[in-house]
Write an enzyme that holds these catalytic residues in place. Sequence first.
Site, PDB file in Angstrom:
ATOM      1  N   HIS A  46      -2.076   9.587  54.005  1.00 38.40           N
ATOM      2  CA  HIS A  46      -3.373   9.471  54.679  1.00 38.40           C
ATOM      3  C   HIS A  46      -4.314  10.642  54.378  1.00 38.40           C
ATOM      4  O   HIS A  46      -5.501  10.578  54.681  1.00 38.40           O
ATOM      5  CB  HIS A  46      -3.172   9.343  56.190  1.00 38.40           C
ATOM      6  CG  HIS A  46      -2.493   8.085  56.594  1.00 38.40           C
ATOM      7  ND1 HIS A  46      -2.981   6.845  56.268  1.00 38.40           N
ATOM      8  CD2 HIS A  46      -1.339   7.854  57.282  1.00 38.40           C
ATOM      9  CE1 HIS A  46      -2.169   5.908  56.750  1.00 38.40           C
ATOM     10  NE2 HIS A  46      -1.155   6.491  57.357  1.00 38.40           N
ATOM     11  N   ARG A  71       4.275  14.472  52.049  1.00 39.62           N
ATOM     12  CA  ARG A  71       4.395  13.088  52.503  1.00 39.62           C
ATOM     13  C   ARG A  71       3.858  12.222  51.390  1.00 39.62           C
ATOM     14  O   ARG A  71       2.691  12.344  50.998  1.00 39.62           O
ATOM     15  CB  ARG A  71       3.629  12.795  53.774  1.00 39.62           C
ATOM     16  CG  ARG A  71       3.763  11.253  54.026  1.00 39.62           C
ATOM     17  CD  ARG A  71       3.505  10.830  55.400  1.00 39.62           C
ATOM     18  NE  ARG A  71       2.118  10.930  55.753  1.00 39.62           N
ATOM     19  CZ  ARG A  71       1.642  10.540  56.929  1.00 39.62           C
ATOM     20  NH1 ARG A  71       2.456  10.032  57.830  1.00 39.62           N
ATOM     21  NH2 ARG A  71       0.376  10.678  57.203  1.00 39.62           N
ATOM     22  N   GLU A 147       8.375   4.035  62.089  1.00 39.77           N
ATOM     23  CA  GLU A 147       7.050   3.865  62.688  1.00 39.77           C
ATOM     24  C   GLU A 147       6.613   2.415  62.776  1.00 39.77           C
ATOM     25  O   GLU A 147       5.418   2.141  62.883  1.00 39.77           O
ATOM     26  CB  GLU A 147       6.017   4.703  61.924  1.00 39.77           C
ATOM     27  CG  GLU A 147       6.073   4.554  60.424  1.00 39.77           C
ATOM     28  CD  GLU A 147       5.027   5.424  59.705  1.00 39.77           C
ATOM     29  OE1 GLU A 147       4.189   6.049  60.358  1.00 39.77           O
ATOM     30  OE2 GLU A 147       5.061   5.451  58.462  1.00 39.77           O
ATOM     31  N   ASP A 173       1.434   5.035  64.248  1.00 39.40           N
ATOM     32  CA  ASP A 173       1.923   3.769  63.723  1.00 39.40           C
ATOM     33  C   ASP A 173       2.986   3.157  64.631  1.00 39.40           C
ATOM     34  O   ASP A 173       3.037   1.942  64.807  1.00 39.40           O
ATOM     35  CB  ASP A 173       2.482   3.966  62.302  1.00 39.40           C
ATOM     36  CG  ASP A 173       1.392   3.869  61.258  1.00 39.40           C
ATOM     37  OD1 ASP A 173       0.500   3.023  61.405  1.00 39.40           O
ATOM     38  OD2 ASP A 173       1.433   4.636  60.280  1.00 39.40           O
TER      39      ASP A 173
HETATM   40 MG   LIG Z   1       2.243   6.569  59.805  1.00 37.13          MG
END
Ligand SMILES: [Mg+2]
Lengths: 256, 256, 256, 256, 256, 256
Positions: A46, A71, A147, A173
């Site tokens: 993200h 990540r 998630e 999430d």
């Molecule tokens: Mg997530």
Amino acid sequence: MIRNGVKQRWAEGKPVLNGWLSIANSFSAEIMAAQGYDSITIDLQHGIVGYDGAVPMLQAMRASGVTPLVRVPWLDPADIMKALDAGAYGVICPMINTRAEAERLVSYVRYPPAGVRSFGPSRALFSAGPGYAAEADDEIICLAMIETAQAYENLEDILATPGLDGVYIGPADLTLGLQGKRYAPGFDRREPEMIEAIKTILHAAHRAGKRAALHNGTPDYAAEAVGWGFDLVTVSNDVRLLAGAAEASVRTFREL
Amino acid sequence: MIRNGVKQRWAEGKPVLNGWLSIANSFSAEIMAAQGYDSITIDLQHGIVGYDGAVPMLQAMRASGVTPLVRVPWLDPADIMKALDAGAYGVICPMINTRAEAERLVSYVRYPPAGVRSFGPSRALFSAGPGYAAEADDEIICLAMIETAQAYENLEDILATPGLDGVYIGPADLTLGLQGKRYAPGFDRREPEMIEAIKTILHAAHRAGKRAALHNGTPDYAAEAVGWGFDLVTVSNDVRLLAGAAEASVRTFREL
Amino acid sequence: MIRNGVKQRWAEGKPVLNGWLSIANSFSAEIMAAQGYDSITIDLQHGIVGYDGAVPMLQAMRASGVTPLVRVPWLDPADIMKALDAGAYGVICPMINTRAEAERLVSYVRYPPAGVRSFGPSRALFSAGPGYAAEADDEIICLAMIETAQAYENLEDILATPGLDGVYIGPADLTLGLQGKRYAPGFDRREPEMIEAIKTILHAAHRAGKRAALHNGTPDYAAEAVGWGFDLVTVSNDVRLLAGAAEASVRTFREL
Amino acid sequence: MIRNGVKQRWAEGKPVLNGWLSIANSFSAEIMAAQGYDSITIDLQHGIVGYDGAVPMLQAMRASGVTPLVRVPWLDPADIMKALDAGAYGVICPMINTRAEAERLVSYVRYPPAGVRSFGPSRALFSAGPGYAAEADDEIICLAMIETAQAYENLEDILATPGLDGVYIGPADLTLGLQGKRYAPGFDRREPEMIEAIKTILHAAHRAGKRAALHNGTPDYAAEAVGWGFDLVTVSNDVRLLAGAAEASVRTFREL
Amino acid sequence: MIRNGVKQRWAEGKPVLNGWLSIANSFSAEIMAAQGYDSITIDLQHGIVGYDGAVPMLQAMRASGVTPLVRVPWLDPADIMKALDAGAYGVICPMINTRAEAERLVSYVRYPPAGVRSFGPSRALFSAGPGYAAEADDEIICLAMIETAQAYENLEDILATPGLDGVYIGPADLTLGLQGKRYAPGFDRREPEMIEAIKTILHAAHRAGKRAALHNGTPDYAAEAVGWGFDLVTVSNDVRLLAGAAEASVRTFREL
Amino acid sequence: MIRNGVKQRWAEGKPVLNGWLSIANSFSAEIMAAQGYDSITIDLQHGIVGYDGAVPMLQAMRASGVTPLVRVPWLDPADIMKALDAGAYGVICPMINTRAEAERLVSYVRYPPAGVRSFGPSRALFSAGPGYAAEADDEIICLAMIETAQAYENLEDILATPGLDGVYIGPADLTLGLQGKRYAPGFDRREPEMIEAIKTILHAAHRAGKRAALHNGTPDYAAEAVGWGFDLVTVSNDVRLLAGAAEASVRTFREL
Ligand SMILES: [Mg+2]
Ligand SMILES: [Mg+2]
Ligand SMILES: [Mg+2]
Ligand SMILES: [Mg+2]
Ligand SMILES: [Mg+2]
Ligand SMILES: [Mg+2]
């Protein structure tokens, strides 16, 4: 090979404080690396960061001694292996929903015969010190993000995956996954059913001999999570820290 | 959340004129965004643009109010979700050949329970205005490219996919797919069988309650396509516009 | 050393058609280099391009054989020498107003004893072929921009500068300089007094044995300028070509 | 379309000497392209290079006439097609383990009906000369890396894949795959069983009418490999050449 | 031409709150532009930002409507004019020590006959709206930094420069300049002699009909400065905001 | 503040081995920083590197502990101060020809009252450790390049400049300056008159209590120079090391 600071703290029974980078700049990464985090994760999912932006960030953090994690955007061997070759000491992989996916994740971060990682740690040979080929499998960690509703159902199965170091909870999430749009997505959940879900994951992880990590919005919630037993807590990120501090500064000025 | 200009024009019964960017530069994007297009698509598939190059282009177009779309390189959740988190209001996905692929496409652009998009719209929170979490599923569009023989066969199935906003025809690939190398690939087809194929897709889309879009080389063909009923037409791209204008300028000079 | 195409055309009595780049992208540079210009200038003054952006543009144009020039931001030895070391075959220097400035310009592009250029043509050694050290002083050209009232007054003096290859007229600045804000700045002047000024510079240059170059907006005006005797004419730039072509395409579509 | 130099040398019965780039810089690419290699491969797998970094490298090598290849990060259609659209004349794909994977690889590099490559060679239209659409399928090569135990078992099957041009041996991974961590990974294997494995692949390839390529650390081993019959040999890479030369220079100085 | 928000606030008798950017990233710039500042300055002097890094930052801030300013590295016509052509609405110039330097500063930001700015506002033509050529001289502001002993001595002279909009105090350099290393450099001075110096500059500016601006570390000091009469106050910068917020977050967590 | 390794070695009576970077890439910088040099200089003059490219190189070298220096493009306060703010521990300034120029150089690297350096070491505050404001003047070094006939004439004057740490000989330019084009420019001069000139500078420097540095092409010549008494020797650069090693590798292969 330089030891993985996250594993070292865990071995000492200490929780890990993790920072989080979503701005693709090596100077902001260097600044963040000076603030006392144990590890810092570059968010290629993200975060507004791609691979070409992430490499100088890894380099700029090297001198600090903070443990660099990434990540990755998704469960994809190319992204995972490129992050490791560039010097990451661990990957956090989003949206791991099944045992099979968890096994694929593990396989991408371990060299044969334990996995299928391809050999060619071009930058890591420089940044991680001697012994990489022999020791990387022991030092590199992989955390599967739990998630979704499906992951929650398959929790025990996922946690039984050999070679998986732990699970990482994405509360935004997970809330969406378990509750749909009933609650606004975000961190630091206070709804009893979400706290229960988070603790369920935590305790299942520990029963399975795995580590548990939680993404948090504030140091207070993170400290509470450590009290619950979490092994690694992320607190906020560069975007929120910058926006929050600037907004507070402007507001303070306007009100004076 | 700022409304999606493409959906607004469609709601008003107007066709959308879409621009196309294949040069990875934020200034050329800013220039193109000033020319009167309704929407502009950054082409991450065939454009000479990667993610790190696309972000400043999205930023440079923001002030213009033009609706930013992205053609993603392939049906890949990481690429699609990263484009949306960076502020795109829609994705055009190449090479959708089956209903299953169309369903995956839809799932990547919708948050649970409608889909599996992961929550973390890092830049969109700034660029799209308040309300993103609640409204993104309604504003973001996804268009499946119909451009192979297999897709053409599966047309009705693909068009029946819930949540799919429409189909986008790539005439160069469709010609290759339906005719092999019999005709040179390109836009603005004049072969009767290709025009028929294009109209078949258009009418099937409308029967299924979906939008239909066409990639064109010239404004004349695009206007003709709007006459046929197309809802969105792309006309040329930055590369062809620049090369064409420069070539014409040089030729004019040489001939004087 | 690969010959300077501009000098070669001049030796053959032919005018030079020069392209102009203001977008900092190597692909747009490569596209422009394929359109038939004799030389192409990267504009480091008014272009939205800095040194780090210009290098890949020079590289991307190399295969085309077009002669690469650079307009430097100002009369500054660092900028001029860096452009040459990066492979430029000539510099166009803005705002040369006096003989002393013209002499400084010449000195920056010639090695001792002719000038003070520092030796270290790091990229040019690769791109220009063997013999650079011995031949660069003969191949590299420098053009002084005549575009102010002061320069116009000092015209004969400037033109008498040994080693200066020629002058380059910036009509927008020259109009501002000679007429103030009486006329809108721009190219392709039609005011009699501006045409006279332009021709005055042209003829003075030729009398002094120097080349004369003119910046133009359209191929028609440029062709007319060649008719007057200009040795090099620039026609438009990437920004105007792209914006003009896109605007015309949108307008055509809207009107159909 | 400019001919593929690798195929030309093969047609003349000559081995190909291939260079290798892991540093994401267009100037180092331009330097390497001047050293006399027949082809040069940009390593998007283990190199510290992403797509946005690779494009200027392809451009900077164009003038040299060296044949540009890309090792893609993984068997992924987006990465493969983007590399080709950017002008690569061939792809080396890591970790091809089955016939099905080899077939997918071939399909990604050939236009229909031979494959599923999507049409849009944005930069290749400029860099490869006229005729790309018609001739690319004949000029572009694809090499499958044989570097795992599974690939070794499936060797005959993989080699029977229509349209596959050859196989490329990664000795580091192959050693890991066949021997686990018994030997340190690396090039220029001297263990009898590894030499046998390498020769087994070589001879199987030739029996199947395919080309065989080998990654090497030194020119001596590469020359030996050519003696065995290899059609393409890579020798070292920019990282090792730079590090090795600098280390030798420092050591020499310190010892004097 | 879009009005200069700084001049508009001044015309309304309101002080300007200015933000400050030292991180070369367009996303952090976009974030900062959303926090409510009236103007934001990109620091090309002490910021870790060069021209190529600054352009996307200007673009990313455009949609916010915040007024973009640039602190240039030095009194250099190239840097000043490039910043303006890229869309800056004003320049803050460090180390103006004499009337002659102040006059040069003014001349670089005004077109003839008022100054010597060269015409070619390539991006500003897009970002600033129509009318740039006619109105830029009225909208663009220039502020001379008073931050040395020499400048302090020449204060009245500098302030009498026609066309200069105001002065900007750099307290760190001013303290160094007036007191040497007696006090640690920094903002928010509390030493009586430094407060006196600051107020002396403020009052001299106002007597001369010029604006006065001050760089501050905290909103409290900035608000106090506004109380003294300052027309523009900068509060902190992105580096300090980010570092401060991260450090506080880590400390809070560690202490819980 | 972290000590300047160059000054430390000098204090211990040891010569400094300096590396040199002309490729604008942070990975090649990180590689070079691992090879055992005492200091490494980023060449912003003849290197194909601008400011925006140099910052990540400085960051990538930080962990190695090698002392980072910068050769600035010219005697320009902006370039010099920006290099220092970005963390350089010293500047090598080309083409210092007079005492006045040497004094300006010194003034740009020292804070008042010793010089006119402006305060704002944005990155250095992070990379150089605490105490920068107080200690930078003692740690930062500045070396004036002696490389023209004029400098050679003014040698004693230049060397008498207070605060100047030493002189750095550029043999290519010095040969051009003293001999014109009689000899090919280059390093490792063997002409008796050039050796005499080099030794003259060396001994004059030592008589004046200054350090002397020499740019060399080979470790052998550099070792010889250390034998003559030079305090710092640069050996080759990344471009020559890479090109040389690649060329040797190709040649070796071709000859086998
Ligand atoms: Mg997530
Ligand atoms: Mg297509
Ligand atoms: Mg001009
Ligand atoms: Mg391999
Ligand atoms: Mg200051
Ligand atoms: Mg020199």
